[in-house]
Design a protein around this motif. Structure first.
Motif, mmCIF file in Angstrom:
data_model
loop_
_atom_site.group_PDB
_atom_site.id
_atom_site.type_symbol
_atom_site.label_atom_id
_atom_site.label_comp_id
_atom_site.label_asym_id
_atom_site.label_seq_id
_atom_site.Cartn_x
_atom_site.Cartn_y
_atom_site.Cartn_z
ATOM 1 N N VAL A 1 0.841 -1.203 0.000
ATOM 2 C CA VAL A 1 0.000 0.000 0.000
ATOM 3 C C VAL A 1 0.872 1.248 0.000
ATOM 4 O O VAL A 1 0.617 2.197 -0.749
ATOM 5 N N ARG A 2 1.917 1.256 0.814
ATOM 6 C CA ARG A 2 2.820 2.405 0.859
ATOM 7 C C ARG A 2 3.534 2.608 -0.473
ATOM 8 O O ARG A 2 3.702 3.732 -0.935
ATOM 9 N N LEU A 3 3.948 1.516 -1.113
ATOM 10 C CA LEU A 3 4.597 1.596 -2.423
ATOM 11 C C LEU A 3 3.641 2.184 -3.457
ATOM 12 O O LEU A 3 4.009 3.099 -4.199
ATOM 13 N N ARG A 4 2.420 1.685 -3.485
ATOM 14 C CA ARG A 4 1.421 2.199 -4.437
ATOM 15 C C ARG A 4 1.109 3.663 -4.167
ATOM 16 O O ARG A 4 0.984 4.464 -5.098
ATOM 17 N N ALA A 5 0.967 4.025 -2.911
ATOM 18 C CA ALA A 5 0.660 5.410 -2.553
ATOM 19 C C ALA A 5 1.794 6.343 -2.963
ATOM 20 O O ALA A 5 1.552 7.444 -3.471
ATOM 21 N N HIS A 6 3.019 5.913 -2.748
ATOM 22 C CA HIS A 6 4.165 6.741 -3.126
ATOM 23 C C HIS A 6 4.211 6.943 -4.636
ATOM 24 O O HIS A 6 4.429 8.055 -5.111
ATOM 25 N N ARG B 1 17.899 3.207 -4.530
ATOM 26 C CA ARG B 1 17.868 4.658 -4.755
ATOM 27 C C ARG B 1 16.783 5.308 -3.919
ATOM 28 O O ARG B 1 16.777 6.523 -3.741
ATOM 29 N N LEU B 2 15.863 4.491 -3.404
ATOM 30 C CA LEU B 2 14.745 4.985 -2.600
ATOM 31 C C LEU B 2 14.581 4.096 -1.385
ATOM 32 O O LEU B 2 14.483 2.879 -1.502
ATOM 33 N N ARG B 3 14.602 4.723 -0.221
ATOM 34 C CA ARG B 3 14.374 4.004 1.032
ATOM 35 C C ARG B 3 13.185 4.644 1.715
ATOM 36 O O ARG B 3 13.163 5.854 1.908
ATOM 37 N N PHE B 4 12.216 3.842 2.059
ATOM 38 C CA PHE B 4 11.000 4.387 2.644
ATOM 39 C C PHE B 4 11.199 4.869 4.075
ATOM 40 O O PHE B 4 10.474 5.745 4.520
ATOM 41 N N ASN B 5 12.183 4.368 4.771
ATOM 42 C CA ASN B 5 12.410 4.875 6.121
ATOM 43 C C ASN B 5 13.099 6.240 6.095
ATOM 44 O O ASN B 5 13.206 6.897 7.115
ATOM 45 N N ASP B 6 13.524 6.703 4.909
ATOM 46 C CA ASP B 6 14.102 8.037 4.770
ATOM 47 C C ASP B 6 13.050 9.085 4.423
ATOM 48 O O ASP B 6 13.337 10.275 4.415
ATOM 49 N N LEU B 7 11.825 8.652 4.123
ATOM 50 C CA LEU B 7 10.769 9.567 3.731
ATOM 51 C C LEU B 7 10.079 10.127 4.960
ATOM 52 O O LEU B 7 10.013 9.489 5.993
ATOM 53 N N ASP B 8 9.522 11.324 4.804
ATOM 54 C CA ASP B 8 8.769 11.899 5.911
ATOM 55 C C ASP B 8 7.366 11.312 5.938
ATOM 56 O O ASP B 8 7.036 10.420 5.173
ATOM 57 N N ASP B 9 6.513 11.804 6.820
ATOM 58 C CA ASP B 9 5.197 11.220 7.030
ATOM 59 C C ASP B 9 4.279 11.281 5.823
ATOM 60 O O ASP B 9 3.417 10.439 5.660
ATOM 61 N N ASP B 10 4.447 12.273 4.948
ATOM 62 C CA ASP B 10 3.557 12.334 3.791
ATOM 63 C C ASP B 10 4.108 11.558 2.606
ATOM 64 O O ASP B 10 3.503 11.506 1.550
ATOM 65 N N GLY B 11 5.291 10.925 2.769
ATOM 66 C CA GLY B 11 5.819 10.042 1.745
ATOM 67 C C GLY B 11 6.517 10.714 0.600
ATOM 68 O O GLY B 11 6.844 10.086 -0.383
ATOM 69 N N THR B 12 6.774 12.018 0.723
ATOM 70 C CA THR B 12 7.381 12.730 -0.386
ATOM 71 C C THR B 12 8.893 12.748 -0.324
ATOM 72 O O THR B 12 9.553 13.014 -1.311
ATOM 73 N N GLY B 13 9.442 12.535 0.854
ATOM 74 C CA GLY B 13 10.879 12.640 0.998
ATOM 75 C C GLY B 13 11.342 14.049 1.267
ATOM 76 O O GLY B 13 12.514 14.303 1.476
ATOM 77 N N GLN B 14 10.386 14.970 1.259
ATOM 78 C CA GLN B 14 10.722 16.361 1.537
ATOM 79 C C GLN B 14 10.675 16.579 3.041
ATOM 80 O O GLN B 14 9.669 16.331 3.687
ATOM 81 N N VAL B 15 11.752 17.052 3.600
ATOM 82 C CA VAL B 15 11.819 17.293 5.029
ATOM 83 C C VAL B 15 11.676 18.785 5.261
ATOM 84 O O VAL B 15 12.415 19.585 4.708
ATOM 85 N N SER B 16 10.687 19.133 6.045
ATOM 86 C CA SER B 16 10.484 20.560 6.326
ATOM 87 C C SER B 16 11.365 20.968 7.494
ATOM 88 O O SER B 16 11.536 20.239 8.449
#
Length: 56
Positions: free
Chosen positions: A15-20, A39-54
């Protein structure tokens, strides 16, 4: 790989993969390829799954 990274079931990981992929506007196969190529690690993503860290 996502299941292990996040410590969730395989079903939740899919589900997380599809959502991303949907949120990024990318094909599921492309995103899965990025995960397998590390090239992509899901534990590096923020809560909204974008990888953008505010910065706060």
């Amino acid at each position: 790989m996502i299941s292990v990274q996040l410590g969730v079931t395989v079903e939740v990981a899919l589900v997380r993969l599809r959502a991303h992929a949907y949120a990024a506007g990318r094909d599921l196969d492309e995103v899965a390829g990025d995960v397998l190529a590390r090239r992509l690690r899901f534990n590096d993503l923020d809560d909204d799954g974008t990888g953008q860290v505010s910065s706060q």
